[in-house]
Write an enzyme that holds these catalytic residues in place. Structure first.
Site, mmCIF file in Angstrom:
data_model
loop_
_atom_site.group_PDB
_atom_site.id
_atom_site.type_symbol
_atom_site.label_atom_id
_atom_site.label_comp_id
_atom_site.label_asym_id
_atom_site.label_seq_id
_atom_site.Cartn_x
_atom_site.Cartn_y
_atom_site.Cartn_z
ATOM 1 N N LEU A 153 -0.531 2.482 -5.191
ATOM 2 C CA LEU A 153 -1.381 3.646 -5.421
ATOM 3 C C LEU A 153 -0.637 4.975 -5.252
ATOM 4 C CD1 LEU A 153 -4.690 2.371 -3.811
ATOM 5 C CD2 LEU A 153 -4.295 2.876 -6.212
ATOM 6 N N VAL B 57 -10.104 1.996 -3.893
ATOM 7 C CA VAL B 57 -9.516 0.671 -3.701
ATOM 8 C C VAL B 57 -8.482 0.665 -2.571
ATOM 9 C CG1 VAL B 57 -9.895 0.070 -6.113
ATOM 10 C CG2 VAL B 57 -7.717 1.079 -5.448
ATOM 11 N N GLU B 58 -8.113 -0.530 -2.130
ATOM 12 C CA GLU B 58 -7.160 -0.764 -1.037
ATOM 13 C C GLU B 58 -7.555 -0.020 0.234
ATOM 14 O OE1 GLU B 58 -3.028 -0.408 -1.923
ATOM 15 O OE2 GLU B 58 -3.115 -1.775 -3.625
ATOM 16 N N GLY B 59 -8.833 -0.042 0.546
ATOM 17 C CA GLY B 59 -9.338 0.669 1.721
ATOM 18 C C GLY B 59 -9.846 2.030 1.318
ATOM 19 N N ARG C 69 0.825 -1.206 0.000
ATOM 20 C CA ARG C 69 0.000 0.000 0.000
ATOM 21 C C ARG C 69 0.860 1.256 0.000
ATOM 22 N NH1 ARG C 69 -4.810 0.217 4.279
ATOM 23 N NH2 ARG C 69 -3.029 0.150 5.689
#
Length: 830
Positions: A382, A500-502, A378
């Site tokens: 991103l 995305v990703e939280g 993460r």
């Protein structure tokens, strides 16, 4: 008068020992000496002196561990255990994942700057640089974003083959398995460069190199699994995806409805003990083209075939695509950005037990595996993609607003546009600093879980602002899609990164502070662990150390906050004595205020703070701003402290520290305990809110750096694909920007000597050039330069248009209205 002097002396000693964090024993000695001098020097006041000696006796009793534990620590521990909220295994594993790095220093209220400033700067090896200059450059040249997003809804077959052949999917795989084994920083730079060209391509590359089968295999797989899968993943023979999110529970692992049941079944013609899987997943990147599926599910053994345990918990396994019962291949269509993404379902899918990543010893360890590795992935995927898009936006916006003219001047010189350009440049600098410095920390061995959430939230949110500003300054050029549009698809992709990703709402409101307050605080996690220790004697000992350390810590931060706020932090020690010194000092000041407010909030609200999401979100913002400001200062240091970049450093730090101040103000305004809110405000803002955002003069200076071919512009946008070639708008914009330096004086000469005198009457530039040539205002060489410049500018300024039938959606042989919904309500491409 004498009594007043003694009062000031006692107060000064208290402030000194608290500010400098002098230990309890040494503080007791210091107060004993001072009180003895006061007793000898001051006649009378027997009662007052008696009270002071009693207080001092109490202070000395705190130094006696047995007395302290019996009368203070033990009763407090009993109450603390009763109030301590229960913690699920998923919450516990998330808290323990990763490492504590600079985020922990900010929670201390007295960050040790040497830890950050002495860290090795981000660097590329010669091999990594060669990859960026070679295969990565060639890939960018191959990419045609209009063809990808509008015509194919996919990368071209040639691009897919190139990605696999050159190892773009194998950056994290060690060389012994055929991978590239790149550093985190190199991995980030590759994504950044590709993202400046195509968000579809950068997303495609990011997934296999982030949280997924390769990462999980490397850290938890058996040797047989590594030897089988990693060479195939490295060569591109296998394409991976990882399926966690589902339609019912999202990414909430504690509520995962997907199951794997241990049972007997037939596999390759023989009966074995295996897993019967039933699952439904969606939003899975690379799923439509994946050949191997990483799957998260809950493992059950109802018949106790493996032992006495029935519910093993969350588990991760690898499932081949062609396994019976797997439904895969359909696609989602996220905002016209056609990276491969879609659902996967499984009905009674039977696989052997050795499909579990790491074998049976890792059964039930899936959530721990995921959160441990997410702290690295993460930080990179991103943030790198968003920074690449922002750099491309800054590069393009600076050049475009220089060559685009209104009222006989570049639009980049209008104050309203300058404000947007300064914001674009300043935020891009912050994003790049956070990305590169944190990547270097990962390469040094850190697994920064809280910074990964800080970067994911803040960099993607900053990218949203940059995209909006870039659209604003481009006007109609930005909104008309077509081959000439270099902003539209990037603008459309922003909400994807936000989600995305939280999702960012979740990340800001719950994760950054919720995880950081416990994981990064010097004492809270120690207190919790001591309270939960089954060995009561050991737990009491550890809790005593943590409790009194915490008390001293809180008093110190209250004093440090008050002193630094009163003095504007002018006397706090920092490693820099140059023009950035004050920003180091202000971070120290806000770090102490932040740490103090965290302790007060946890003391007065306790577990209720977890539900007060708006309060925790504001504290998350303060922590984020302090972290990103620290990254800015380290980034400037790592680049050799280039003096021309100081306006960007000033804008970035002022923007972040002003936001930290305002979010702290918002926290105090909304704190439910008004008495404690007033006390905190006294300690944090005794002189009011004294910090200011960047001013217009600074914005004007930064905008000038962006609309001119300066070294600051080059350094800010380093890493984007800017080769000058017919298909690359970023390269063509830079070419026109450089020509503008030569063309603008000639255009001015034509206006002054030709248009104003009546010798040049044409309304458009081509006509003016010819008339000026005839009137000998410019010579043939100058006219040729102006014609070339005008042609290149108009090619960049013009937008696309289409015949009506060209815009009709192409859906193969099926009618357009036959896009259908599956049983979960997901919309797919027809």
């Amino acid at each position: 008068m004498l009594s007043l002097l003694w009062f000031i002396t006692f107060a000064a000693l208290f402030l000194f020992v608290a500010y400098r964090r002098i230990g309890l024993l040494h503080s007791s000695i210091a107060f004993t000496v001072l009180l003895a001098l006061y007793t000898i020097d001051s006649p009378g006041g027997v009662i007052w002196k008696g009270v002071l000696w009693l207080l001092l006796a109490g202070l000395w009793l705190l130094n006696v561990k047995s007395v302290r534990q019996t009368f203070i620590t033990k009763p407090f521990l009993i109450t603390y255990r009763r109030l301590l909220p229960t913690m699920s295994s998923t919450e516990s594993e998330a808290l323990e994942a990763g490492t504590v790095w600079w985020d922990g220093e900010l929670f201390t209220g007295n960050p040790k700057w040497d830890k950050l400033m002495s860290a090795r700067p981000a660097q590329l090896s010669s091999e990594e640089q060669a990859f960026l200059d070679g295969p990565c450059e060639h890939l960018c040249k191959m990419l045609d974003d209009w063809d990808i997003t509008h015509k194919r809804a996919d990368l071209s077959p040639q691009t897919w083959d190139f990605l696999k052949a050159k190892g773009f999917f194998a950056m994290i795989i060690p060389k012994r398995y055929g991978g590239l084994e790149f550093s985190a920083y190199a991995h980030s730079c590759v994504l950044l460069k590709v993202a400046s060209r195509s968000s579809t391509a950068s997303s495609t590359i990011a997934v296999p190199n982030s949280l997924g089968p390769a990462e999980l295999l490397l850290h938890y797989g058996t040797e047989e699994q590594k030897n089988h899968y990693l060479p195939r993943l490295a060569s591109g023979e296998e394409v991976p995806c990882f399926a966690l999110t589902g339609p019912r529970a999202g990414s909430d692992a504690a509520s995962l409805p997907d199951t794997g049941v241990v049972c007997k079944g037939m596999y390759e013609g023989r009966e074995i003990i295996g897993l019967k899987l039933n699952f439904s997943k969606r939003y899975i990147t690379l799923a439509p083209v994946a050949t191997v599926i990483g799957l998260a599910f809950r493992l059950f053994d109802p018949d106790r075939l493996l032992g006495d345990k029935v519910d093993h918990g969350i588990t991760c396994a690898l499932i081949p695509r062609n396994t019976d019962g797997v439904t895969i291949g359909r696609r989602h269509f996220p905002l016209n950005i056609p990276f491969q993404n879609g659902p996967i379902q499984g009905k009674d899918v039977f696989v052997p037990l050795d499909c579990i990543i790491g074998g049976m010893k890792m059964a039930g360890q899936g959530w721990r595996m995921l959160v441990e590795q997410l702290s690295v992935g993460r930080c990179i995927s991103l943030p790198s993609n968003a920074t690449g898009g922002a750099k491309a936006g800054a590069w393009a916006s600076g050049a475009y607003t220089r060559i685009r003219r209104q009222f006989n001047m570049p639009v980049g010189r209008f104050e309203g546009v300058e404000e947007a350009l300064a914001r674009i440049a300043g935020l891009t600098y912050i994003m790049d600093a956070g990305r590169s410095v944190t990547a270097a920390a990962i390469d040094a061995g850190e697994k920064p879980s809280v910074p990964s959430a800080i970067l994911k939230y803040n960099i993607t949110e900053m990218a949203r602002v940059v995209a909006n500003d870039a659209m604003d300054v481009h006007g109609g050029k930005g909104i008309c899609l077509g081959p000439k549009n270099y902003l539209g698809r990037g603008y459309q992709s922003i909400p994807i990164a936000i989600t995305v990703e939280g999702a960012n709402l979740l990340t800001r409101n719950l994760i950054i502070f919720g995880q950081g307050a416990i994981r990064c605080h010097p004492f809270v996690l120690k207190e919790m662990n001591a309270a939960r220790d089954s060995n009561r004697e050991r737990g009491l000992e550890q809790f005593d150390q943590a409790l009194f350390g915490h008390i001293g810590f809180s008093i110190s931060n209250a004093v440090r906050s008050l002193v630094m706020a009163t003095t504007l932090a002018r006397f706090t020690g920092v490693p820099d004595t140059g023009q950035t010194k004050r920003y180091f000092q202000h971070i120290n000041r806000f770090s102490a205020s932040f740490a103090f407010s965290v302790d007060v909030a946890m003391l007065t609200l306790g577990g209720y703070l977890k539900k007060k999401e708006s309060l925790s979100a504001r504290l998350a913002d303060v922590l984020s701003c302090l972290y990103m400001a620290s990254m800015v200062l380290k980034h400037h240091e790592s680049q050799g402290r280039p003096e021309p970049d100081l306006p960007l450093v000033e804008w970035a730090c002022r923007h972040l520290l002003y936001r930290a101040q305002e979010q702290m103000h918002g926290f105090l305004r909304n704190f439910p305990n008004r008495f404690m809110a007033a006390l905190m405000r006294l300690m944090i803002f005794p002189r009011g809110r004294t910090y200011f955002a960047p001013n217009d003069r600074l914005g004007h200076k930064i905008a000038g750096m962006l609309i001119n071919p300066t070294e600051v512009r080059d350094r800010l946008c380093e890493g984007v694909y800017r080769t000058v070639e017919p298909g690359n708008p970023l390269g063509l914009l830079q070419e026109a920007l450089v020509l503008a330096e030569q063309a603008e004086p000639l255009e001015k000469r034509i206006r002054v000597e030709g248009v104003k005198t009546g010798r040049v009457t044409a309304l458009d530039l081509p006509g003016q050039i010819e008339q000026a040539l005839d009137a000998r205002i410019v010579n043939e060489e100058e006219a040729a330069l102006l014609r070339d410049y005008d042609r290149k500018v108009m090619n960049l300024v013009n937008v696309d248009d289409f015949a009506p039938e060209e815009l009709a959606a192409q859906c193969g042989d099926e009618p357009q209205d036959e896009a259908r919904e599956n049983s979960h309500g997901d919309m797919h491409l027809a």
